[in-house]
Design a protein around this motif. Structure first.
Motif, PDB file in Angstrom:
ATOM      1  N   ASN A 101      21.762  14.412  25.402  1.00 33.74           N
ATOM      2  CA  ASN A 101      23.083  14.636  24.815  1.00 33.74           C
ATOM      3  C   ASN A 101      23.596  13.443  24.016  1.00 33.74           C
ATOM      4  O   ASN A 101      24.749  13.032  24.123  1.00 33.74           O
ATOM      5  CB  ASN A 101      24.096  15.002  25.905  1.00 33.74           C
ATOM      6  N   LEU A 102      22.669  12.902  23.213  1.00 32.56           N
ATOM      7  CA  LEU A 102      23.033  11.785  22.323  1.00 32.56           C
ATOM      8  C   LEU A 102      23.069  12.291  20.878  1.00 32.56           C
ATOM      9  O   LEU A 102      22.261  13.145  20.502  1.00 32.56           O
ATOM     10  CB  LEU A 102      21.977  10.673  22.407  1.00 32.56           C
ATOM     11  N   PHE A 103      23.984  11.723  20.062  1.00 32.51           N
ATOM     12  CA  PHE A 103      23.954  12.046  18.628  1.00 32.51           C
ATOM     13  C   PHE A 103      22.718  11.415  18.013  1.00 32.51           C
ATOM     14  O   PHE A 103      22.462  10.226  18.188  1.00 32.51           O
ATOM     15  CB  PHE A 103      25.207  11.508  17.926  1.00 32.51           C
ATOM     16  N   ARG A 154      21.999  15.706   9.351  1.00 31.06           N
ATOM     17  CA  ARG A 154      23.172  14.946   8.913  1.00 31.06           C
ATOM     18  C   ARG A 154      23.116  13.553   9.513  1.00 31.06           C
ATOM     19  O   ARG A 154      22.733  13.385  10.671  1.00 31.06           O
ATOM     20  CB  ARG A 154      24.400  15.697   9.404  1.00 31.06           C
ATOM     21  N   TYR A 157      24.830  10.649  11.299  1.00 32.79           N
ATOM     22  CA  TYR A 157      26.059  10.578  12.099  1.00 32.79           C
ATOM     23  C   TYR A 157      26.680   9.184  12.113  1.00 32.79           C
ATOM     24  O   TYR A 157      27.537   8.881  12.945  1.00 32.79           O
ATOM     25  CB  TYR A 157      25.776  11.031  13.539  1.00 32.79           C
ATOM     26  N   LEU A 172      27.988   6.917  15.171  1.00 33.06           N
ATOM     27  CA  LEU A 172      27.882   7.746  16.392  1.00 33.06           C
ATOM     28  C   LEU A 172      26.439   7.902  16.833  1.00 33.06           C
ATOM     29  O   LEU A 172      26.186   8.320  17.959  1.00 33.06           O
ATOM     30  CB  LEU A 172      28.493   9.135  16.159  1.00 33.06           C
ATOM     31  N   LYS A 208      24.960   7.489  20.495  1.00 37.12           N
ATOM     32  CA  LYS A 208      26.048   7.547  21.471  1.00 37.12           C
ATOM     33  C   LYS A 208      26.143   8.932  22.106  1.00 37.12           C
ATOM     34  O   LYS A 208      25.764   9.929  21.485  1.00 37.12           O
ATOM     35  CB  LYS A 208      27.383   7.213  20.803  1.00 37.12           C
ATOM     36  N   LYS A 241      28.827  11.819  24.320  1.00 35.09           N
ATOM     37  CA  LYS A 241      30.219  12.269  24.163  1.00 35.09           C
ATOM     38  C   LYS A 241      31.202  11.300  24.821  1.00 35.09           C
ATOM     39  O   LYS A 241      32.207  10.915  24.212  1.00 35.09           O
ATOM     40  CB  LYS A 241      30.342  13.663  24.781  1.00 35.09           C
ATOM     41  N   PHE A 284      37.952  12.333  17.886  1.00 34.81           N
ATOM     42  CA  PHE A 284      36.747  13.110  18.229  1.00 34.81           C
ATOM     43  C   PHE A 284      36.911  14.560  17.771  1.00 34.81           C
ATOM     44  O   PHE A 284      36.065  15.106  17.078  1.00 34.81           O
ATOM     45  CB  PHE A 284      36.575  13.036  19.746  1.00 34.81           C
ATOM     46  N   TRP A 326      36.919  14.874  13.887  1.00 37.06           N
ATOM     47  CA  TRP A 326      35.564  14.808  13.322  1.00 37.06           C
ATOM     48  C   TRP A 326      34.833  16.122  13.556  1.00 37.06           C
ATOM     49  O   TRP A 326      34.183  16.644  12.671  1.00 37.06           O
ATOM     50  CB  TRP A 326      34.760  13.701  13.991  1.00 37.06           C
ATOM     51  N   ARG A 327      34.992  16.658  14.788  1.00 35.68           N
ATOM     52  CA  ARG A 327      34.210  17.820  15.185  1.00 35.68           C
ATOM     53  C   ARG A 327      34.480  19.013  14.276  1.00 35.68           C
ATOM     54  O   ARG A 327      33.573  19.755  13.930  1.00 35.68           O
ATOM     55  CB  ARG A 327      34.571  18.170  16.644  1.00 35.68           C
ATOM     56  N   PRO A 330      32.014  10.117  10.029  1.00 33.46           N
ATOM     57  CA  PRO A 330      32.200   9.091  11.057  1.00 33.46           C
ATOM     58  C   PRO A 330      32.097   7.695  10.418  1.00 33.46           C
ATOM     59  O   PRO A 330      31.717   7.583   9.247  1.00 33.46           O
ATOM     60  CB  PRO A 330      31.022   9.331  12.011  1.00 33.46           C
ATOM     61  N   ARG A 339      22.685  24.494   8.072  1.00 31.16           N
ATOM     62  CA  ARG A 339      24.068  24.966   7.903  1.00 31.16           C
ATOM     63  C   ARG A 339      24.473  24.857   6.422  1.00 31.16           C
ATOM     64  O   ARG A 339      25.100  25.731   5.875  1.00 31.16           O
ATOM     65  CB  ARG A 339      25.021  24.040   8.676  1.00 31.16           C
ATOM     66  N   GLN A 394      29.584  26.564  25.638  1.00 29.76           N
ATOM     67  CA  GLN A 394      29.352  25.126  25.895  1.00 29.76           C
ATOM     68  C   GLN A 394      30.429  24.306  25.180  1.00 29.76           C
ATOM     69  O   GLN A 394      30.987  23.376  25.738  1.00 29.76           O
ATOM     70  CB  GLN A 394      27.959  24.737  25.376  1.00 29.76           C
TER      71      GLN A 394
HETATM   72  C1  LIG Z   1      26.137  14.214  21.574  1.00 30.95           C
HETATM   73  C2  LIG Z   1      27.182  15.272  21.710  1.00 30.95           C
HETATM   74  C3  LIG Z   1      28.516  14.930  21.800  1.00 30.95           C
HETATM   75  C4  LIG Z   1      29.480  15.904  21.885  1.00 30.95           C
HETATM   76  C5  LIG Z   1      29.089  17.233  21.927  1.00 30.95           C
HETATM   77  S1  LIG Z   1      30.295  18.454  22.058  1.00 30.95           S
HETATM   78  O1  LIG Z   1      29.972  19.276  23.202  1.00 30.95           O
HETATM   79  O2  LIG Z   1      31.608  17.824  22.074  1.00 30.95           O
HETATM   80  N1  LIG Z   1      30.167  19.379  20.743  1.00 30.95           N
HETATM   81  C6  LIG Z   1      30.198  18.863  19.462  1.00 30.95           C
HETATM   82  C7  LIG Z   1      30.745  17.606  19.123  1.00 30.95           C
HETATM   83  C8  LIG Z   1      30.697  17.191  17.798  1.00 30.95           C
HETATM   84  C9  LIG Z   1      30.149  18.002  16.810  1.00 30.95           C
HETATM   85  C10 LIG Z   1      29.624  19.243  17.156  1.00 30.95           C
HETATM   86  O3  LIG Z   1      29.087  20.051  16.194  1.00 30.95           O
HETATM   87  C11 LIG Z   1      29.643  19.661  18.460  1.00 30.95           C
HETATM   88  O4  LIG Z   1      29.103  20.886  18.807  1.00 30.95           O
HETATM   89  C12 LIG Z   1      30.119  17.551  15.453  1.00 30.95           C
HETATM   90  O5  LIG Z   1      29.617  18.281  14.565  1.00 30.95           O
HETATM   91  C13 LIG Z   1      30.602  16.253  15.110  1.00 30.95           C
HETATM   92  C14 LIG Z   1      30.500  15.807  13.785  1.00 30.95           C
HETATM   93  C15 LIG Z   1      30.949  14.519  13.459  1.00 30.95           C
HETATM   94  C16 LIG Z   1      31.477  13.692  14.457  1.00 30.95           C
HETATM   95  C17 LIG Z   1      31.600  14.146  15.792  1.00 30.95           C
HETATM   96  C18 LIG Z   1      31.150  15.433  16.096  1.00 30.95           C
HETATM   97  C19 LIG Z   1      31.244  15.907  17.455  1.00 30.95           C
HETATM   98  O6  LIG Z   1      31.741  15.195  18.352  1.00 30.95           O
HETATM   99  C20 LIG Z   1      27.780  17.606  21.828  1.00 30.95           C
HETATM  100  C21 LIG Z   1      26.803  16.615  21.723  1.00 30.95           C
END
Ligand SMILES: Cc1ccc(S(=O)(=O)Nc2cc3c(c(O)c2O)C(=O)c2ccccc2C3=O)cc1
Length: 251
Positions: free
Chosen positions: A20-22, A90, A92, A95, A98, A100, A112, A115-116, A123, A189, A247
């Motif tokens: 679960n890392l970016f 993409r 990141y 991030l 890192k 969540k 957060f 951005w999402r 970021p 996408r 999720q």
């Molecule tokens: C590593 C990770 C962190 C957070 C999640 S989440 O469950 O919160 N879902 C989530 C979160 C994000 C994102 C996302 O698609 C997502 O499903 C993003 O696309 C995103 C894009 C630019 C900056 C931050 C984000 C972002 O935090 C999943 C995986």
């Protein structure tokens, strides 16, 4: 002549998905599960009689190996392959590497969530010499330094991917070839946004399930004959899309 045949395949689970890392431009490999997803994707193409004549993928091993594994199980491992940074995941930015919790701690819930959902807010940049930077990686030496991404928003991904669509994928389609694009969640996408005319506001909510080929027939204007395409395993796709929706709601 139309209809042109395009298959999109998102790579399966990677080592950092499992943690679960970016990931972004960090070049991690597939897990065993991810490899099995790729193999099954190839079987689905074979069973559907949808056999790629050429494959386009990124410069990242999780997509490159998904292309290879899926083509091998479809008995199409011998077709030409083209690889480009323009199909990369993409970037990141800061991030990358890192999880969540770390992001929430460092940047706060407000940032957060913004951005999402955002289409055009990137970021923070990742310094060229930072731990998870690929800025000086040999495979990107051909990108002029000022063009080399150090962070990206979804809008950036659309803008750097589209030249590849027009200059490399469309010409292959025009020759009547069935084209496989084996790539990443956000680069696919970007392509689906263009093909289906999805709005900037809606695209962040679109999730393409991993490992299930998404087949598009395109008409003479390159418009999908069936909007949003056809998954070669519709039930599995529906279940995966539901699962991601739930999720995302998880705190
Ligand atoms: C590593 C990770 C962190 C957070 C999640 S989440 O469950 O919160 N879902 C989530 C979160 C994000 C994102 C996302 O698609 C997502 O499903 C993003 O696309 C995103 C894009 C630019 C900056 C931050 C984000 C972002 O935090 C999943 C995986």
């Amino acid at each position: 002549d139309a209809p042109y045949k395009l298959i999109l395949l998102r790579h399966g689970e990677s080592e950092w998905n499992a943690k679960n890392l970016f990931t972004g431009w960090v070049d991690v490999d597939l897990t065993d599960k991810g490899e099995k997803e790729a193999i099954r994707g190839g079987e689905l193409m074979k069973d559907a009689g949808l056999l790629p004549d050429v494959v386009h993928t990124s410069l990242q091993k999780r997509a490159i190996r998904t292309a290879q594994l899926s083509l091998t199980s479809a008995d199409r491992h011998w077709i030409p392959v083209h690889r480009s940074w323009r199909l990369n995941e993409r970037h990141y930015g800061a991030l990358q590497g890192k999880n969540k919790a770390e992001i929430l701690e460092q940047f706060g819930e407000e940032q957060f969530m913004q951005w999402r959902r955002s289409y055009d807010t990137p970021p923070p940049v990742l310094d060229a010499d930072a731990e998870w930077s690929q800025y000086n990686d040999a495979r990107y030496a051909t990108i002029p330094p000022e063009l080399r991404p150090q962070t990206e928003c979804l809008k950036d991904v659309v803008h750097r991917m589209m030249p590849y669509w027009y200059d490399s994928i469309v010409p292959d389609l025009l020759t009547g070839r069935t084209v496989l694009v084996a790539a990443h969640g956000n680069s696919l996408r970007a392509l689906v946004k263009h093909l289906d005319g999805i709005s900037d506001a809606d695209i962040a909510g679109l999730n393409i399930p991993t490992g299930i080929p998404l087949a598009y027939e395109l008409d003479a204007e390159f418009k999908p004959v069936v909007p949003h395409g056809t998954y070669l395993d519709p039930e599995a796709a529906k279940a995966a899309i539901e699962a991601v929706k739930n999720q995302g709601k998880k705190k």
